[in-house]
Design a protein around this motif. Sequence first.
Motif, PDB file in Angstrom:
ATOM      1  N   TRP A 163       7.115 -54.356  39.801  1.00 24.91           N
ATOM      2  CA  TRP A 163       7.407 -54.593  41.211  1.00 24.91           C
ATOM      3  C   TRP A 163       6.553 -55.740  41.734  1.00 24.91           C
ATOM      4  N   ARG A 164       7.094 -56.404  42.728  1.00 28.81           N
ATOM      5  CA  ARG A 164       6.343 -57.517  43.318  1.00 28.81           C
ATOM      6  C   ARG A 164       6.480 -57.475  44.829  1.00 28.81           C
ATOM      7  N   THR A 165       5.363 -57.590  45.516  1.00 29.99           N
ATOM      8  CA  THR A 165       5.360 -57.729  46.966  1.00 29.99           C
ATOM      9  C   THR A 165       4.628 -59.015  47.319  1.00 29.99           C
ATOM     10  N   GLY A 166       4.995 -59.603  48.437  1.00 25.55           N
ATOM     11  CA  GLY A 166       4.352 -60.855  48.819  1.00 25.55           C
ATOM     12  C   GLY A 166       4.722 -61.243  50.228  1.00 25.55           C
ATOM     13  N   ASP A 167       4.166 -62.366  50.687  1.00 29.83           N
ATOM     14  CA  ASP A 167       4.525 -62.862  52.012  1.00 29.83           C
ATOM     15  C   ASP A 167       5.839 -63.621  51.921  1.00 29.83           C
ATOM     16  N   VAL A 168       6.561 -63.649  53.004  1.00 30.30           N
ATOM     17  CA  VAL A 168       7.877 -64.265  53.021  1.00 30.30           C
ATOM     18  C   VAL A 168       7.792 -65.766  52.788  1.00 30.30           C
ATOM     19  N   PHE A 169       6.627 -66.363  53.015  1.00 28.69           N
ATOM     20  CA  PHE A 169       6.457 -67.803  52.818  1.00 28.69           C
ATOM     21  C   PHE A 169       6.355 -68.164  51.335  1.00 28.69           C
ATOM     22  N   GLY A 170       5.921 -67.205  50.517  1.00 27.67           N
ATOM     23  CA  GLY A 170       5.754 -67.494  49.096  1.00 27.67           C
ATOM     24  C   GLY A 170       4.380 -68.005  48.731  1.00 27.67           C
ATOM     25  N   ASP A 171       3.367 -67.822  49.608  1.00 22.91           N
ATOM     26  CA  ASP A 171       2.011 -68.257  49.287  1.00 22.91           C
ATOM     27  C   ASP A 171       1.416 -67.422  48.154  1.00 22.91           C
ATOM     28  N   GLU A 172       1.526 -66.095  48.278  1.00 17.46           N
ATOM     29  CA  GLU A 172       0.931 -65.201  47.292  1.00 17.46           C
ATOM     30  C   GLU A 172       1.866 -64.042  46.998  1.00 17.46           C
ATOM     31  N   SER A 173       1.606 -63.392  45.874  1.00 18.48           N
ATOM     32  CA  SER A 173       2.400 -62.233  45.495  1.00 18.48           C
ATOM     33  C   SER A 173       1.529 -61.283  44.699  1.00 18.48           C
ATOM     34  N   SER A 174       1.658 -59.982  44.977  1.00 20.03           N
ATOM     35  CA  SER A 174       0.988 -58.957  44.182  1.00 20.03           C
ATOM     36  C   SER A 174       2.007 -58.359  43.222  1.00 20.03           C
ATOM     37  N   LEU A 175       1.710 -58.442  41.940  1.00 17.18           N
ATOM     38  CA  LEU A 175       2.635 -58.024  40.892  1.00 17.18           C
ATOM     39  C   LEU A 175       2.090 -56.788  40.198  1.00 17.18           C
ATOM     40  N   LEU A 176       2.886 -55.718  40.191  1.00 20.39           N
ATOM     41  CA  LEU A 176       2.495 -54.451  39.573  1.00 20.39           C
ATOM     42  C   LEU A 176       3.393 -54.167  38.385  1.00 20.39           C
ATOM     43  N   CYS A 177       2.786 -53.982  37.217  1.00 15.37           N
ATOM     44  CA  CYS A 177       3.512 -53.565  36.019  1.00 15.37           C
ATOM     45  C   CYS A 177       3.000 -52.181  35.624  1.00 15.37           C
TER      46      CYS A 177
END
Length: 550
Positions: A163-177
Motif C-alpha cells: 500500500w502507498r499513501t502520500g500527498d496529492v502533490f506527489g512530494d512524498e509517499s509512505s510505502l508499506l509492504c
Amino acid sequence: MSARALPATWTPCYAPRTTATSPIGSACKHVAMSPVSRARKKAAQPSTPSVTGLFKDVLRDFSTLGAEPGVLDVELLTSEVLGQWWEIEVEEDETPLGMELIAFAERKITPAAAALLAGLRVFAETEEEREAAAAALNTVLGRGIPEPEWAADLAAVTVGDCWRTGDVFGDESSLLCVFSRGGVEHGLLALVDFTEGGRIRDVVVVDKPQDVLAEMRQQAADDPDLVTLERVLPERAHQLLADGLAATDVVEEPDVSEDYARFHALALAWIRTLPAPEPSPEITEWPEQVREEVVADFIGSGLVEDTDATRFYARLLVDHGCETEPGSPLRVGPEKLARFLESLLDGEFEVDEAYEDALEPALLGWVTWAADRAGLPEAARVALLESATEFLEEFAQDEDSALDVYFDGSEGIEDPAELAEALARRMFAVPTVYTEIGDEELELEPADPEQRRLLVIGEHPEYHEALAEETFDGEPRMRLALKTTIVDQLWADEPAEVWQAARRLSETGLERDDVFDRLVDALAAQLTEAGEHEMDYDVDDYRKALDELS
C-alpha cells in the motif's frame, strides 16, 4: 586500516520497531511545513576504534542470541551490524569491511561465528559478500560447529499486500509492504522522497502492519483532498524500493533518518523476495529547446508579465525540476517549492539585484500554472498557494537575517553589488552558523573570531576527541590550523587573491571541501619555521601561489 571512520561503540538495539516510530503521516504534513530555514546541520561522526575490536564486539553480540532466538531478532541484528559501516567509503585498494568481517569470522571455531556467517550469507549487501559468507560458513561447519537451526528461515518471508499513501502533490509517499512468516505478519515501511528523484529517506520494520494500514486509511479519510491512498502491485513496490535505495546510496551525505542504515540490509533482503520489479521509468533529458518552450508556454498563459526577470525565474524553475526530478520536471508541490527557494538562499544561482522583486509574482504565477497543468483539486491549489506565500515570506526574512549574521555594520559597504559579493565570500568561508561538537549543538556568531574557529572545528568531527584530549598534533593539527587561517582571510578578504582563487576553483566544478584542500596546500607550501612552535610565510609568494591555482 585504523584511518577508517569506524563506529565508536557497538551498541546493539534490535527489537522490532512499532508503528509509533514509523514515518507514516509525514507525507501528509507538507502543507504546514516551512523547510526554507531548516538548520543545515551536519551530524557529528564517531571516533575511530580498531577494526578487530569492532569485529570482536560483533561476535560477542551474536553469542548472546541463545540456542533458539527469534528469526526476526537475528535478521535485525545482522542488519544492524552491516549498518554500522553503511556510510563508510572504501578506497579502491582497500578490502570492504564486510569481507574483512567474513574472513575474521571464518577463523573462529564458535557457534557465534556460524551464526554471524549464516546471517551474512543472506543479508550481506553484495552478491560477492554473500557468496564469501556462504563459503566461510561451510568452512566453520566443517570444523564441527553445527549450523544454526534457524538459518534456513532467514529472509524466508511470504509477500503480502503493498500500500502507498502520500500527498496529492506527489512530494512524498509512505510505502508499506506486508510480509508474513509462520503465520506472523511484519511490515517494511519506507518514506519515498520524489523531490529528489524518488530517494528513500527512511525505512523501518514494523511489527503490526495492519495497524499501520489502518492509520494510512484514516489519514486518507480525514483529508481526502490532500492525502491519497492506493494499493500497489508488489512489482511496482519492488521498483520504487530498489530504485529509491540505489539512488540514496550513491549520495555522499544523504538526508536520511537515524534508522535508515540500521534497517538497510534487511530491507534489501526482503525486497529480493518480491516479484521482479517493474521496469524503471525511462528518463529523457530535456534539451535547451524544450526548456525554452516550457518557459514560453508559461509566459503565454497570461498569469505573469512577460519580462526578463519573469523569464529568468521560470527558466530557473524548469532547470531545477530537470536537475532534481528529471522524470517529472514540472511537478509542483510544497516541498519542491521549498527546495527551490533553499537553492536560491544557498546561492546556487546568481540573481541580478534588479530581478529580486519579481521573484514573488513569478513563483506564485508558476504555482498557479503548474497546478492547472497537473489538474490538482481546488483544495490542493489553495493549500499550495498558501505554502508558497509562507515560504516566500520566510525566504525574505532569511535573506535579511543573513546580512545581520555575517555583518556587524562596521564594514561600511554601501554598494549592493559589493555587499552581495562580500556575503557570498563570507558564506563560502562559513556556510552555516550551526555546528555540533561532542554532544552539544551550537548556534554561533561567525563574526566573532573564536566562535568562527569553533565553526571550522565543527566541520571536522573526526578531530573532536583528539582535540579534547590535547593529543592532537602533526599534519592534521597543522591542516586544521591552516584552514582556520584561510577562513579568516576569506572573512576579511585579505589577501584578496584567496577569494579570487576560491571562485576560480569553484567554477571548475570542485566542491567546497576540495577547494579548501587546494587553498590549504597553497598556504602550506609557503610555510617556514620562525621559531619554536611558530611558522611564517612570505605574503607575496603566497599571492603568487594563489594566482597560479586553477
